[in-house]
Design a protein around this motif. Structure first.
Motif, mmCIF file in Angstrom:
data_model
loop_
_atom_site.group_PDB
_atom_site.id
_atom_site.type_symbol
_atom_site.label_atom_id
_atom_site.label_comp_id
_atom_site.label_asym_id
_atom_site.label_seq_id
_atom_site.Cartn_x
_atom_site.Cartn_y
_atom_site.Cartn_z
ATOM 1 N N LYS A 1 0.664 -1.478 0.223
ATOM 2 C CA LYS A 1 0.340 -0.027 0.054
ATOM 3 C C LYS A 1 0.909 1.724 -0.063
ATOM 4 N N TYR A 2 2.283 1.211 1.083
ATOM 5 C CA TYR A 2 2.481 2.356 0.931
ATOM 6 C C TYR A 2 3.779 2.831 -0.641
ATOM 7 N N SER A 3 3.900 1.358 -1.081
ATOM 8 C CA SER A 3 4.710 2.161 -2.561
ATOM 9 C C SER A 3 4.174 1.963 -3.402
ATOM 10 N N GLU A 4 3.220 1.615 -3.098
ATOM 11 C CA GLU A 4 1.398 2.697 -4.331
ATOM 12 C C GLU A 4 1.601 3.535 -4.661
ATOM 13 N N PHE A 5 1.395 4.218 -3.473
ATOM 14 C CA PHE A 5 1.017 6.028 -3.365
ATOM 15 C C PHE A 5 2.542 6.161 -2.869
ATOM 16 N N GLN B 1 11.298 8.109 -3.676
ATOM 17 C CA GLN B 1 12.184 8.745 -2.751
ATOM 18 C C GLN B 1 11.563 8.426 -0.999
ATOM 19 N N GLY B 2 10.754 7.413 -1.006
ATOM 20 C CA GLY B 2 10.751 6.744 0.025
ATOM 21 C C GLY B 2 9.707 7.385 1.163
ATOM 22 N N GLU B 3 9.276 8.247 0.812
ATOM 23 C CA GLU B 3 8.237 8.847 1.358
ATOM 24 C C GLU B 3 7.091 9.482 0.623
ATOM 25 N N ILE B 4 5.612 9.184 0.862
ATOM 26 C CA ILE B 4 3.860 9.656 1.005
ATOM 27 C C ILE B 4 4.561 10.627 1.311
ATOM 28 N N ASP B 5 4.272 12.061 0.182
ATOM 29 C CA ASP B 5 4.115 13.155 -0.064
ATOM 30 C C ASP B 5 2.635 13.832 -0.123
ATOM 31 N N LEU B 6 2.317 15.725 0.417
ATOM 32 C CA LEU B 6 1.284 15.947 0.710
ATOM 33 C C LEU B 6 0.113 15.261 -1.180
ATOM 34 N N MET B 7 1.291 15.123 -1.855
ATOM 35 C CA MET B 7 0.265 14.884 -3.223
ATOM 36 C C MET B 7 -0.102 13.542 -2.910
ATOM 37 N N GLY B 8 1.048 12.520 -3.371
ATOM 38 C CA GLY B 8 0.819 11.144 -2.936
ATOM 39 C C GLY B 8 -0.430 10.660 -2.135
ATOM 40 N N LEU B 9 -0.473 11.288 -0.351
ATOM 41 C CA LEU B 9 -1.512 11.104 0.145
ATOM 42 C C LEU B 9 -3.155 11.995 -0.477
ATOM 43 N N LYS B 10 -2.622 13.413 -1.343
ATOM 44 C CA LYS B 10 -4.108 13.386 -2.116
ATOM 45 C C LYS B 10 -4.541 12.340 -2.779
ATOM 46 N N ARG B 11 -3.469 11.748 -3.963
ATOM 47 C CA ARG B 11 -4.057 10.774 -4.649
ATOM 48 C C ARG B 11 -5.064 10.064 -3.920
ATOM 49 N N MET B 12 -3.791 9.030 -3.044
ATOM 50 C CA MET B 12 -4.431 8.181 -2.587
ATOM 51 C C MET B 12 -5.900 8.408 -1.141
ATOM 52 N N MET B 13 -6.172 9.393 -0.845
ATOM 53 C CA MET B 13 -7.227 9.483 -1.112
ATOM 54 C C MET B 13 -8.664 10.181 -1.848
ATOM 55 N N GLU B 14 -8.259 10.102 -2.431
ATOM 56 C CA GLU B 14 -9.133 10.147 -3.467
ATOM 57 C C GLU B 14 -8.922 9.089 -4.061
ATOM 58 N N LYS B 15 -8.073 8.403 -4.743
ATOM 59 C CA LYS B 15 -8.364 7.076 -4.971
ATOM 60 C C LYS B 15 -9.843 6.205 -3.514
ATOM 61 N N LEU B 16 -9.574 6.771 -2.757
ATOM 62 C CA LEU B 16 -10.296 5.652 -2.207
ATOM 63 C C LEU B 16 -12.146 5.984 -1.373
#
Length: 149
Positions: free
Chosen positions: A53-57, A62-77
């Motif tokens: 799940k972490y790798s997906e977002f 860079q090995g970190e979920i940034d603001l845009m990755g979190l935004k994409r995660m929440m939109e996908k969910l």
């Protein structure tokens, strides 16, 4: 204009992804050996799921979920959030220690911890929703010709 960083895909991208998987696997091993999490049910399966799940977002690799990755995660969910809400979620997960990114250790700590962070609740809900659909056991009931459409 040649760039000092080689940004091509293919083999270089595969090597980068493999290095990231190894780093996440090392962190998973630390959690497997940690006394605090020893009595957790299905810890290995959970950690593998968290890693995937972490790798997906991790959008910037860079090995970190940034603001845009979190935004994409929440939109996908299906739970879109504003930037302010996302920043609050990051602070909640990291304890205010990092600047707008969630590293894997913080992510696993949140998912295994007792605190109910918003992100944790959303991810757990999504896993249950995507789990096994409710399907009746056994053969379907017999129908007569009149009941068919």
């Amino acid at each position: 204009m040649p760039s000092s960083k080689n940004v091509q895909g293919g083999k270089a991208f595969g090597l980068l992804k493999e290095q990231q998987r190894q780093k996440l696997e090392e962190i998973n091993k630390e959690y497997m050996e940690d006394q605090k999490y020893r009595d957790e049910d299905d810890l290995a399966e959970k950690l593998e799921g968290f890693k995937n799940k972490y790798s997906e977002f991790d959008l910037n690799d860079q090995g970190e979920i940034d603001l845009m990755g979190l935004k994409r995660m929440m939109e996908k969910l299906g739970v879109p959030k504003t930037h302010l809400e996302l920043k609050k979620m990051i602070v909640e997960v990291t304890g205010g220690s990092s600047s707008n990114t969630i590293n894997y250790r913080d992510f696993v700590k949140m998912m295994l911890g007792k605190r109910s962070a918003v992100l944790k609740l959303v991810l757990i809900f999504e896993d249950k929703a995507n789990g096994s659909p409710c399907k009746p056991d056994g053969p379907p009931p017999k129908r007569d010709i009149a009941s068919l459409p």
